[in-house]
Design a protein around this motif. Sequence first.
Motif, PDB file in Angstrom:
ATOM      1  N   UNK A 150     111.181 -71.818  43.602  1.00 34.10           N
ATOM      2  CA  UNK A 150     110.959 -70.445  43.156  1.00 34.10           C
ATOM      3  C   UNK A 150     109.630 -70.305  42.412  1.00 34.10           C
ATOM      4  N   UNK A 151     109.287 -71.299  41.617  1.00 33.42           N
ATOM      5  CA  UNK A 151     108.009 -71.266  40.902  1.00 33.42           C
ATOM      6  C   UNK A 151     106.848 -71.188  41.887  1.00 33.42           C
ATOM      7  N   UNK A 152     106.888 -72.022  42.933  1.00 33.12           N
ATOM      8  CA  UNK A 152     105.811 -72.054  43.922  1.00 33.12           C
ATOM      9  C   UNK A 152     105.662 -70.720  44.636  1.00 33.12           C
ATOM     10  N   UNK A 153     106.768 -70.151  45.116  1.00 31.18           N
ATOM     11  CA  UNK A 153     106.692 -68.924  45.899  1.00 31.18           C
ATOM     12  C   UNK A 153     106.438 -67.685  45.031  1.00 31.18           C
ATOM     13  N   UNK A 154     106.898 -67.716  43.782  1.00 35.29           N
ATOM     14  CA  UNK A 154     106.522 -66.635  42.864  1.00 35.29           C
ATOM     15  C   UNK A 154     105.012 -66.665  42.631  1.00 35.29           C
ATOM     16  N   UNK A 155     104.491 -67.861  42.392  1.00 36.26           N
ATOM     17  CA  UNK A 155     103.048 -68.024  42.176  1.00 36.26           C
ATOM     18  C   UNK A 155     102.266 -67.602  43.415  1.00 36.26           C
ATOM     19  N   UNK A 156     102.766 -67.964  44.580  1.00 38.71           N
ATOM     20  CA  UNK A 156     102.133 -67.622  45.854  1.00 38.71           C
ATOM     21  C   UNK A 156     102.082 -66.106  46.050  1.00 38.71           C
ATOM     22  N   UNK A 158     102.343 -63.717  43.777  1.00 39.58           N
ATOM     23  CA  UNK A 158     101.497 -63.083  42.756  1.00 39.58           C
ATOM     24  C   UNK A 158     100.012 -63.282  43.090  1.00 39.58           C
ATOM     25  N   UNK A 159      99.669 -64.489  43.522  1.00 39.38           N
ATOM     26  CA  UNK A 159      98.283 -64.793  43.883  1.00 39.38           C
ATOM     27  C   UNK A 159      97.816 -63.917  45.033  1.00 39.38           C
ATOM     28  N   UNK A 160      98.688 -63.692  46.020  1.00 36.83           N
ATOM     29  CA  UNK A 160      98.344 -62.870  47.186  1.00 36.83           C
ATOM     30  C   UNK A 160      98.565 -61.380  46.946  1.00 36.83           C
ATOM     31  N   UNK A 161      99.046 -61.044  45.741  1.00 37.93           N
ATOM     32  CA  UNK A 161      99.354 -59.647  45.394  1.00 37.93           C
ATOM     33  C   UNK A 161     100.315 -59.019  46.403  1.00 37.93           C
ATOM     34  N   UNK A 162     101.270 -59.826  46.841  1.00 36.61           N
ATOM     35  CA  UNK A 162     102.292 -59.359  47.782  1.00 36.61           C
ATOM     36  C   UNK A 162     103.534 -58.967  46.987  1.00 36.61           C
ATOM     37  N   UNK A 163     103.587 -57.704  46.588  1.00 34.06           N
ATOM     38  CA  UNK A 163     104.650 -57.257  45.703  1.00 34.06           C
ATOM     39  C   UNK A 163     105.975 -57.060  46.435  1.00 34.06           C
ATOM     40  N   UNK A 164     105.924 -56.916  47.755  1.00 33.88           N
ATOM     41  CA  UNK A 164     107.161 -56.852  48.539  1.00 33.88           C
ATOM     42  C   UNK A 164     107.870 -58.203  48.508  1.00 33.88           C
ATOM     43  N   UNK A 165     107.123 -59.269  48.767  1.00 30.37           N
ATOM     44  CA  UNK A 165     107.700 -60.619  48.735  1.00 30.37           C
ATOM     45  C   UNK A 165     108.131 -60.980  47.317  1.00 30.37           C
ATOM     46  N   UNK A 166     107.344 -60.572  46.341  1.00 28.78           N
ATOM     47  CA  UNK A 166     107.680 -60.826  44.943  1.00 28.78           C
ATOM     48  C   UNK A 166     108.994 -60.138  44.567  1.00 28.78           C
ATOM     49  N   UNK A 167     109.187 -58.907  45.005  1.00 28.03           N
ATOM     50  CA  UNK A 167     110.422 -58.173  44.732  1.00 28.03           C
ATOM     51  C   UNK A 167     111.607 -58.835  45.427  1.00 28.03           C
ATOM     52  N   UNK A 168     111.384 -59.284  46.658  1.00 29.64           N
ATOM     53  CA  UNK A 168     112.437 -59.987  47.403  1.00 29.64           C
ATOM     54  C   UNK A 168     112.888 -61.234  46.649  1.00 29.64           C
ATOM     55  N   UNK A 169     111.926 -62.040  46.200  1.00 28.62           N
ATOM     56  CA  UNK A 169     112.244 -63.263  45.459  1.00 28.62           C
ATOM     57  C   UNK A 169     112.976 -62.949  44.152  1.00 28.62           C
ATOM     58  N   UNK A 170     112.549 -61.878  43.484  1.00 26.01           N
ATOM     59  CA  UNK A 170     113.190 -61.488  42.226  1.00 26.01           C
ATOM     60  C   UNK A 170     114.640 -61.081  42.449  1.00 26.01           C
ATOM     61  N   UNK A 171     114.894 -60.340  43.528  1.00 17.56           N
ATOM     62  CA  UNK A 171     116.264 -59.922  43.845  1.00 17.56           C
ATOM     63  C   UNK A 171     117.143 -61.129  44.131  1.00 17.56           C
ATOM     64  N   UNK A 172     116.625 -62.076  44.919  1.00 18.71           N
ATOM     65  CA  UNK A 172     117.380 -63.292  45.235  1.00 18.71           C
ATOM     66  C   UNK A 172     117.647 -64.098  43.972  1.00 18.71           C
ATOM     67  N   UNK A 173     116.613 -64.250  43.140  1.00 15.89           N
ATOM     68  CA  UNK A 173     116.741 -65.024  41.905  1.00 15.89           C
ATOM     69  C   UNK A 173     117.806 -64.434  40.976  1.00 15.89           C
ATOM     70  N   UNK A 174     117.759 -63.125  40.785  1.00 14.81           N
ATOM     71  CA  UNK A 174     118.729 -62.468  39.907  1.00 14.81           C
ATOM     72  C   UNK A 174     120.144 -62.622  40.451  1.00 14.81           C
TER      73      UNK A 174
END
Length: 205
Positions: A150-156, A158-174
């Motif tokens: 999760x750390x790697x893909x969150x960082x990835x 954020x670095x790419x400014x892909x807020x759709x993927x970031x939101x997806x990861x956040x939903x899965x994490x929660x």
Amino acid sequence: MPNIAVLLIALLFLIIKRLRKFKLRLIFLLFIIVSSFFLANNSFVKSKIESNILINLNYKQVSNFFKNSLNNNTLNISGRAAINNCSLILIKEHPFFGYGIGSVSNKLLECYKENNYLNEYNNKLNSHNNFTHIYLSSGIIAFLSILYFFFYFFKFSIKNKDYLYLSFLAIVLVNMLFETILYRSHGILFFSIFSPLLYVNSQKS
């Protein structure tokens, strides 16, 4: 409930990002803070929050859980506090290698029975937390691996400014904090389809 919270946070983040002027961002943030304050003190909202099953624990239960989680005392608690207490007890007993993927449920049931958590025992409740379930089944190496994932893909994202993927990861994490979604077929199917697609899409962009 956690899905709604994450979606709201993602929406607010996108709105703030769209507001280019600092003053507008500041005014919007102040509006959210003031609105949150009034909502938190609204009797209807309070009753809805207090009745939610995820946080339906009184202060005495929470206090007892944290005070006694480092020993094996029987606690007068129920629900998720009881589940978390048994999970911590089992992790302490086998912190390095866990109990094996097929043994976690039986071990939790034994703990419920020993600690007189009758509701949890009769309903055969699992850990209701994907991270503790991974730790219990496969030990500390698997637990650290999923955290790194999760750390790697969150960082990835954020670095790419892909807020759709970031939101997806956040939903899965929660969701993983409240349910063992990656030990169920629909959860595995959902994650294994959408995560690679969003990752590849993020790489292309």
